[in-house]
Design a protein around this motif. Structure first.
Motif, PDB file in Angstrom:
ATOM      1  N   ARG A 113      38.352  39.710  40.428  1.00 14.76           N
ATOM      2  CA  ARG A 113      39.085  38.457  40.318  1.00 14.76           C
ATOM      3  C   ARG A 113      39.836  38.221  41.622  1.00 14.76           C
ATOM      4  O   ARG A 113      40.463  39.135  42.154  1.00 14.76           O
ATOM      5  CB  ARG A 113      40.065  38.608  39.165  1.00 14.76           C
ATOM      6  N   GLU A 150      42.349  34.966  43.563  1.00 19.53           N
ATOM      7  CA  GLU A 150      43.444  34.111  43.099  1.00 19.53           C
ATOM      8  C   GLU A 150      43.009  33.170  41.980  1.00 19.53           C
ATOM      9  O   GLU A 150      43.675  33.045  40.970  1.00 19.53           O
ATOM     10  CB  GLU A 150      43.993  33.297  44.264  1.00 19.53           C
ATOM     11  N   ASN A 151      41.874  32.487  42.163  1.00 21.17           N
ATOM     12  CA  ASN A 151      41.439  31.526  41.145  1.00 21.17           C
ATOM     13  C   ASN A 151      39.939  31.555  40.904  1.00 21.17           C
ATOM     14  O   ASN A 151      39.387  30.610  40.374  1.00 21.17           O
ATOM     15  CB  ASN A 151      41.878  30.114  41.529  1.00 21.17           C
ATOM     16  N   SER A 152      39.271  32.634  41.297  1.00 18.79           N
ATOM     17  CA  SER A 152      37.809  32.714  41.174  1.00 18.79           C
ATOM     18  C   SER A 152      37.367  34.058  40.623  1.00 18.79           C
ATOM     19  O   SER A 152      38.075  35.054  40.738  1.00 18.79           O
ATOM     20  CB  SER A 152      37.163  32.524  42.541  1.00 18.79           C
ATOM     21  N   GLU A 166      35.073  29.566  38.426  1.00 17.65           N
ATOM     22  CA  GLU A 166      36.510  29.311  38.564  1.00 17.65           C
ATOM     23  C   GLU A 166      37.205  29.903  37.343  1.00 17.65           C
ATOM     24  O   GLU A 166      36.753  29.687  36.209  1.00 17.65           O
ATOM     25  CB  GLU A 166      36.788  27.808  38.636  1.00 17.65           C
ATOM     26  N   LEU A 167      38.304  30.616  37.536  1.00 16.88           N
ATOM     27  CA  LEU A 167      39.014  31.240  36.422  1.00 16.88           C
ATOM     28  C   LEU A 167      39.629  30.208  35.484  1.00 16.88           C
ATOM     29  O   LEU A 167      39.752  30.462  34.291  1.00 16.88           O
ATOM     30  CB  LEU A 167      40.086  32.195  36.940  1.00 16.88           C
ATOM     31  N   GLN A 168      39.981  29.050  35.994  1.00 15.69           N
ATOM     32  CA  GLN A 168      40.575  28.019  35.146  1.00 15.69           C
ATOM     33  C   GLN A 168      39.604  27.496  34.101  1.00 15.69           C
ATOM     34  O   GLN A 168      40.016  26.948  33.082  1.00 15.69           O
ATOM     35  CB  GLN A 168      41.094  26.873  35.994  1.00 15.69           C
ATOM     36  N   ASP A 169      38.302  27.668  34.328  1.00 17.99           N
ATOM     37  CA  ASP A 169      37.284  27.215  33.375  1.00 17.99           C
ATOM     38  C   ASP A 169      36.992  28.241  32.285  1.00 17.99           C
ATOM     39  O   ASP A 169      36.179  27.972  31.397  1.00 17.99           O
ATOM     40  CB  ASP A 169      35.976  26.897  34.104  1.00 17.99           C
ATOM     41  N   PRO A 176      38.401  30.430  29.239  1.00 19.71           N
ATOM     42  CA  PRO A 176      39.453  30.844  28.313  1.00 19.71           C
ATOM     43  C   PRO A 176      39.423  32.365  28.162  1.00 19.71           C
ATOM     44  O   PRO A 176      38.363  32.963  28.022  1.00 19.71           O
ATOM     45  CB  PRO A 176      39.103  30.145  27.004  1.00 19.71           C
ATOM     46  N   SER A 177      40.584  32.995  28.231  1.00 19.83           N
ATOM     47  CA  SER A 177      40.630  34.458  28.256  1.00 19.83           C
ATOM     48  C   SER A 177      40.299  35.102  26.915  1.00 19.83           C
ATOM     49  O   SER A 177      40.045  36.291  26.845  1.00 19.83           O
ATOM     50  CB  SER A 177      42.005  34.930  28.728  1.00 19.83           C
TER      51      SER A 177
END
Length: 183
Positions: free
Chosen positions: A21, A23-25, A130-133, A135-136
């Motif tokens: 991981r 920052e955002n990817s 992208e990590l924002q896409d 859901p954890s």
């Protein structure tokens, strides 16, 4: 697993896949273990460029239906030998490569086939999602594939490769992904 993957496994080589991981990817690194078949190497030395396709899919596993594709990333590699200069040229791009490619590509020159293949076999910190896409709370699966694209060969050679296992280079890996445990 194809012939190239089977021969790598027999020789004790292991293909490794690592996810990390930023920052955002979500980044993928792979170290492939395979050798080029003799017929592919002969074609390269005769000046015929060889194309590889690298693809990664991030799937969300669902118990009630088939897995849903969340993200897809693809790279194309073109390896060519220039007999006049006795140099190897590797071009890496995200789109279909042909003589009129206008997209973003990276080109490198090498003195030997071994040096060029070392770069082909190693994929480092490739952004696949992208990590924002993501859901954890979901379970994910990363499907990775690497293959020789015979559809990019000259037409007479394409016909000659039909049914020939010597022209088959195909590596596939799948790995479950737990976002909580990815560094």
């Amino acid at each position: 697993m194809a012939a190239a993957a089977a021969s790598a496994a027999e020789s004790g080589g292991r293909t490794s896949l690592t996810l990390e991981r930023s920052e955002n990817s979500l980044l993928l690194s792979v170290q492939l273990k395979f050798e080029l078949p003799v017929v592919v190497e002969d074609a390269l030395y005769k000046g015929i460029p060889i194309y590889f396709v690298v693809q990664s899919e991030l799937l969300r596993e669902r118990w009630y239906w088939t897995s849903k594709t969340i993200a897809t990333a693809q790279r194309r590699l073109r390896l060519a030998y220039h007999p006049l200069t006795r140099r190897w040229r590797l071009t890496i791009g995200a789109a279909d490569m042909n003589e009129t490619t206008q997209g973003l590509t990276l080109g490198q020159s090498f003195d030997s086939l071994d040096d060029a293949m070392a770069v082909v076999r190693r994929i480092s910190r490739w952004k696949i999602a992208e990590l924002q896409d993501l859901p954890s709370a979901s379970n994910y699966l990363v499907d990775f594939s690497f293959e020789l694209d015979t559809s990019q060969l000259p037409r007479p050679l394409q016909i000659g490769t039909l049914g020939q296992s010597d022209w088959l280079i195909e590596l596939r890996l799948s790995q479950p992904l737990d976002l909580e445990r990815v560094k």
